[in-house]
Design a protein around this motif. Structure first.
Motif, mmCIF file in Angstrom:
data_model
loop_
_atom_site.group_PDB
_atom_site.id
_atom_site.type_symbol
_atom_site.label_atom_id
_atom_site.label_comp_id
_atom_site.label_asym_id
_atom_site.label_seq_id
_atom_site.Cartn_x
_atom_site.Cartn_y
_atom_site.Cartn_z
ATOM 1 N N SER A 95 0.623 -1.250 -0.215
ATOM 2 C CA SER A 95 0.026 0.065 0.174
ATOM 3 C C SER A 95 0.296 1.077 0.054
ATOM 4 O O SER A 95 0.585 2.586 -0.914
ATOM 5 C CB SER A 95 -0.893 0.347 0.976
ATOM 6 N N PHE A 99 -0.057 4.095 -3.359
ATOM 7 C CA PHE A 99 -0.334 5.542 -2.588
ATOM 8 C C PHE A 99 0.704 6.458 -2.840
ATOM 9 O O PHE A 99 0.447 7.780 -2.949
ATOM 10 C CB PHE A 99 -0.903 5.238 -1.014
ATOM 11 N N ARG A 103 -0.618 9.582 -5.329
ATOM 12 C CA ARG A 103 -0.262 11.095 -4.601
ATOM 13 C C ARG A 103 1.076 12.113 -5.779
ATOM 14 O O ARG A 103 -0.042 12.707 -6.159
ATOM 15 C CB ARG A 103 0.487 10.595 -3.967
ATOM 16 N N ASP A 118 -0.396 -14.989 2.762
ATOM 17 C CA ASP A 118 -1.434 -14.276 2.945
ATOM 18 C C ASP A 118 -1.488 -12.878 1.636
ATOM 19 O O ASP A 118 -0.761 -12.183 1.852
ATOM 20 C CB ASP A 118 -1.148 -13.917 3.945
ATOM 21 N N ASN A 119 -1.673 -14.028 0.648
ATOM 22 C CA ASN A 119 -2.046 -12.848 -0.815
ATOM 23 C C ASN A 119 -3.347 -11.662 -0.601
ATOM 24 O O ASN A 119 -4.503 -11.906 -1.360
ATOM 25 C CB ASN A 119 -1.856 -13.212 -1.588
ATOM 26 N N HIS A 120 -3.480 -10.698 1.016
ATOM 27 C CA HIS A 120 -4.561 -10.091 0.489
ATOM 28 C C HIS A 120 -4.470 -8.919 0.089
ATOM 29 O O HIS A 120 -4.808 -7.784 -0.105
ATOM 30 C CB HIS A 120 -5.276 -9.137 2.462
ATOM 31 N N GLU A 123 -6.067 -7.528 -3.355
ATOM 32 C CA GLU A 123 -7.168 -7.280 -3.031
ATOM 33 C C GLU A 123 -7.234 -5.735 -3.403
ATOM 34 O O GLU A 123 -8.060 -4.774 -4.016
ATOM 35 C CB GLU A 123 -8.473 -7.007 -1.401
ATOM 36 N N LEU A 124 -6.428 -5.161 -2.211
ATOM 37 C CA LEU A 124 -6.131 -3.716 -2.583
ATOM 38 C C LEU A 124 -5.814 -2.993 -4.433
ATOM 39 O O LEU A 124 -6.984 -1.889 -4.954
ATOM 40 C CB LEU A 124 -5.249 -3.152 -1.515
ATOM 41 N N GLU A 126 -6.737 -4.415 -6.688
ATOM 42 C CA GLU A 126 -7.811 -5.040 -7.836
ATOM 43 C C GLU A 126 -8.931 -3.985 -7.602
ATOM 44 O O GLU A 126 -9.632 -3.355 -8.586
ATOM 45 C CB GLU A 126 -8.289 -6.519 -7.413
ATOM 46 N N GLU A 127 -9.090 -3.178 -6.493
ATOM 47 C CA GLU A 127 -9.955 -2.575 -6.273
ATOM 48 C C GLU A 127 -10.038 -1.352 -6.938
ATOM 49 O O GLU A 127 -10.783 -0.310 -7.472
ATOM 50 C CB GLU A 127 -10.443 -3.009 -4.636
ATOM 51 N N LEU A 128 -8.672 -1.129 -6.551
ATOM 52 C CA LEU A 128 -8.008 0.512 -7.575
ATOM 53 C C LEU A 128 -7.624 -0.209 -8.983
ATOM 54 O O LEU A 128 -8.352 1.176 -9.625
ATOM 55 C CB LEU A 128 -6.156 0.849 -6.756
ATOM 56 N N ARG A 131 -11.097 0.721 -9.868
ATOM 57 C CA ARG A 131 -12.519 2.030 -10.286
ATOM 58 C C ARG A 131 -11.114 3.232 -10.522
ATOM 59 O O ARG A 131 -10.781 4.334 -11.093
ATOM 60 C CB ARG A 131 -11.742 2.641 -8.536
ATOM 61 N N TYR A 157 -6.239 9.714 -8.120
ATOM 62 C CA TYR A 157 -6.244 9.615 -7.228
ATOM 63 C C TYR A 157 -6.913 10.879 -6.732
ATOM 64 O O TYR A 157 -5.765 11.459 -6.116
ATOM 65 C CB TYR A 157 -5.679 8.340 -6.771
ATOM 66 N N GLY A 160 -7.114 10.469 0.549
ATOM 67 C CA GLY A 160 -8.045 10.858 0.996
ATOM 68 C C GLY A 160 -7.034 12.077 2.770
ATOM 69 O O GLY A 160 -6.440 12.295 2.780
ATOM 70 N N ASP A 161 -8.521 11.387 3.771
ATOM 71 C CA ASP A 161 -8.493 12.353 4.680
ATOM 72 C C ASP A 161 -8.798 11.632 5.787
ATOM 73 O O ASP A 161 -9.759 10.197 5.794
ATOM 74 C CB ASP A 161 -9.487 12.667 3.881
ATOM 75 N N ALA B 191 -5.326 -1.829 2.640
ATOM 76 C CA ALA B 191 -4.918 -3.034 2.316
ATOM 77 C C ALA B 191 -6.341 -3.879 2.386
ATOM 78 O O ALA B 191 -6.308 -4.870 1.691
ATOM 79 C CB ALA B 191 -3.220 -3.100 2.683
ATOM 80 N N ARG B 192 -6.774 -4.156 3.139
ATOM 81 C CA ARG B 192 -7.674 -4.597 3.409
ATOM 82 C C ARG B 192 -9.155 -4.744 3.312
ATOM 83 O O ARG B 192 -9.955 -3.029 3.667
ATOM 84 C CB ARG B 192 -8.538 -4.757 4.949
ATOM 85 N N VAL B 193 -10.029 -4.590 2.035
ATOM 86 C CA VAL B 193 -11.023 -4.369 1.294
ATOM 87 C C VAL B 193 -11.931 -5.281 1.252
ATOM 88 O O VAL B 193 -13.178 -4.904 1.529
ATOM 89 C CB VAL B 193 -10.170 -4.216 -0.311
ATOM 90 N N LYS B 194 -12.043 -6.948 1.174
ATOM 91 C CA LYS B 194 -12.909 -7.408 1.023
ATOM 92 C C LYS B 194 -12.969 -8.073 3.081
ATOM 93 O O LYS B 194 -13.983 -8.482 3.223
ATOM 94 C CB LYS B 194 -13.031 -8.720 0.222
ATOM 95 N N ARG B 195 -11.729 -8.653 3.271
ATOM 96 C CA ARG B 195 -12.078 -9.267 4.530
ATOM 97 C C ARG B 195 -10.921 -8.949 5.587
ATOM 98 O O ARG B 195 -9.515 -7.356 5.273
ATOM 99 C CB ARG B 195 -10.992 -10.651 3.747
ATOM 100 N N CYS B 231 -11.483 6.247 2.322
ATOM 101 C CA CYS B 231 -9.927 6.153 2.443
ATOM 102 C C CYS B 231 -8.902 7.139 2.838
ATOM 103 O O CYS B 231 -8.953 8.450 3.370
ATOM 104 C CB CYS B 231 -9.356 6.361 0.911
ATOM 105 N N LEU B 232 -7.957 6.684 4.262
ATOM 106 C CA LEU B 232 -6.861 7.867 5.249
ATOM 107 C C LEU B 232 -6.383 8.489 4.171
ATOM 108 O O LEU B 232 -5.516 9.274 4.448
ATOM 109 C CB LEU B 232 -6.599 6.975 5.856
ATOM 110 N N MET B 233 -5.251 7.387 3.001
ATOM 111 C CA MET B 233 -4.067 8.007 1.967
ATOM 112 C C MET B 233 -4.755 8.222 1.381
ATOM 113 O O MET B 233 -5.990 8.169 0.351
ATOM 114 C CB MET B 233 -3.203 6.493 2.386
#
Lengths: 178, 233
Positions: A95, A99, A103, A118-120, A123-124, A126-128, A131, A157, A160-161, B191-195, B231-233
Motif C-alpha cells: 500500500s 499510494f 499521490r 497471505d495474499n490479501h 485486494e487493494l 484489484e479494487e483500485l 476504480r 486519485y 484520502g482524509d 489494504a483490507r478491502v474484502k476481508r 480512505c485515510l491515504m
C-alpha cells in the motif's frame, strides 16, 4: 527533462519498485525480452529497477543501440525522486508504494506477488484497478497489460482524509465539537 | 447409616471450595459481560478539557504511515501525553513518530514534548520455530504487561498488525479488573478491502475495540458494527 535534441528520443523512464520485499518474479519479468520490447514499442527509453532483497540480477545496458537502457539498485533513500522522474511506474502491491505513486499522479501498473502466502495485497490493487486508478497485472500477464494499456483512461486519485475518524473518536470520548 | 453420614460430610467439604470457585467465576463473568456492554458506549460529555493519556501502537510500514496520517488531524492538546510503542525489530516507525512530534513542537513553539517512545518484543519472528516461540511469546506478554502497567492509557489507538493484540487484551483486562478504563480504537488497514485482518477480526469479534473503523464500504456491509470512514491515504 527529456528534451528532444538532434532527433534523439525524449527520455521516458519506467521505474520498477519492489519496496522492502523480495520479488524476483517481477524483476525477472521486466528484464525479459518480451516486456522490454513492449516498453520500447510504447516509447519508453529507460528502465530503472529497485530490486530490494531479491537475488536475480538484471542485465545492465546503456541502450546506445536503440534498445532500452537498463539499470538497477537494491535500496535507495530517494525513492520519491525516482518516482517523480518516472513516466510509468511498475510496482509491487504494497500500500505504501501504491499510494505514494498515486499521490504523485504517475501512471501505475501494480504486479501482484502470487508467491506470498497471505495474499490479501491483491485486494487493494484489484479494487483500485476497478476504480480505474491503476492497472493490475500478474508477472505472466505484464507484457499484455503494457501492450493494451491506455494511460489516458486512468482517473486521478484524490488523496484520502483522516478527519472523519478523528471526528468520531472525539465524539465517542465526549470532547465538545469544535 | 454411618456410611451415609460420612458421605454427606465429604460432599459438603468438597462442595464448599467448588461453590466458592463457581461464585468467583460467575462474578468475573458478570463483570466481563458488563465491560463488554459498556464498551462501545460513548463516554459522557466532558465538562473539563482534561486531556487523555494516549497509547499509539505503530504497526510498521504501511500501518505506521496510516497511523501518522490520523495523528496529523487529531487535536494533540486533547490526547496528551502520548506513548508510542513499536516492535523492537522495527526501527523506522519510532523514527517517523519522533519526526512528527518534533514538527509539532516546532510549529506550536512548545519546548517540552509530552511524548514517550518505547519498543516491545515480538512474540514470534518470521521463520522462528514453534517450540522456541512458546518461550518468546511468554516473554513478550510479560513485557507488554510491564509497559501497560507503566502507561495505563485512557485511549488506545491501533491499526494492526499483531503487535497491538497483547496490548489491547491487557487494556481490556485492566477494564475488567478496574485498574483503568480505556477506550480502544482500531482502524483496519486500507489494504483490507474484502476481508478483515486477523488482528482486526479478533478485536471485532471479541468486542475488545470500542470503535472499529474500516476504509472500504464492502467491509462495513459485512461487519455492521464497524464505522465506514473512507480512505485515510
Amino acid at each position: 527533462m527529456g528534451e528532444a535534441e538532434d532527433g534523439v528520443k525524449p527520455k521516458r523512464v519506467v521505474f520498477v519498485t519492489v519496496g522492502t520485499t523480495c520479488f524476483d518474479a517481477l524483476v525477472k519479468v521486466v528484464d525479459s525480452q518480451k516486456v522490454k520490447d513492449e516498453l520500447l514499442r510504447r516509447g519508453y527509453t529507460h528502465l530503472l529497477i529497485q530490486m530490494g532483497r531479491g537475488s536475480y540480477l538484471p542485465e545492465k545496458s546503456i541502450g546506445d543501440d536503440g534498445s532500452l537502457a537498463v539499470d538497477y539498485f537494491t535500496f535507495s533513500s530517494s525513492i520519491a525522486e525516482h518516482l517523480r522522474s518516472a513516466s510509468l511506474v511498475i510496482s509491487h502491491a504494497g500500500s505504501g508504494s501504491i499510494f505514494e505513486t498515486l499521490r504523485l499522479g504517475k501512471p501505475l501498473i501494480v504486479v501482484v506477488n502470487e508467491d506470498l502466502m497471505d495474499n490479501h495485497q491483491s485486494e487493494l490493487a484489484e479494487e483500485l484497478a476497478e476504480r480505474k486508478h491503476l492497472y493490475c497485472a500478474r508477472p505472466q500477464t505484464l507484457h499484455q497489460t503494457i501492450a493494451s494499456m491506455d494511460l489516458e483512461s486512468l482517473l486521478p486519485y484524490s488523496p484520502g482524509d483522516a478527519t472523519p475518524v478523528a471526528k468520531l473518536i472525539n465524539r465517542f470520548l465526549g470532547f465538545p465539537e469544535d | 447409616m454411618e456410611k451415609n453420614s460420612s458421605c454427606c460430610f465429604s460432599n459438603l467439604s468438597s462442595n464448599l471450595p467448588i461453590t466458592c470457585f463457581v461464585t468467583v467465576i460467575a462474578i468475573i463473568l458478570v463483570r466481563i459481560l458488563y465491560v463488554i456492554w459498556r464498551t462501545c458506549k460513548p463516554l459522557r460529555k466532558r465538562t473539563s478539557q482534561q486531556p487523555l493519556s494516549t497509547l499509539v501502537v505503530l504497526g510498521s510500514g504501511g500501518h505506521t504511515a496510516e497511523m501518522i496520517d490520523l495523528l496529523l488531524v487529531l487535536q494533540k492538546n486533547k490526547f496528551t501525553p502520548r506513548f508510542y510503542i513499536a516492535a523492537a525489530t522495527d526501527n523506522m516507525s519510532l523514527q517517523k513518530a519522533r519526526v512528527l512530534e518534533n514538527s509539532l513542537a516546532d510549529s506550536s513553539g512548545v519546548k517540552e514534548i509530552s511524548a514517550e517512545f518505547m519498543q516491545i518484543y515480538r512474540s514470534r519472528e518470521v521463520g522462528q520455530s514453534y517450540v522456541t516461540s512458546v518461550w518468546t511469546t511468554l516473554v513478550a506478554l510479560a513485557h507488554a504487561l510491564w509497559l501497560m502497567i507503566k502507561i495505563r492509557p485512557q485511549v488506545v489507538l491501533c491499526n494492526g498488525p499483531g503487535t497491538c493484540i497483547p496490548l489491547c487484551v491487557i487494556a481490556f483486562i485492566f477494564k475488567v479488573v478496574g485498574i483503568r478504563w480505556s477506550s480502544i480504537f482500531y482502524v483496519e488497514s486500507i489494504a483490507r478491502v474484502k476481508r478483515l485482518s486477523l488482528s482486526g477480526l479478533l478485536l471485532y469479534k471479541l468486542r475488545i475495540a470500542d470503535q472499529f473503523f474500516v476504509q472500504w464500504p464492502q467491509l462495513q456491509r459485512k461487519y455492521p458494527r464497524a464505522h465506514y470512514v473512507g480512505c485515510l491515504m
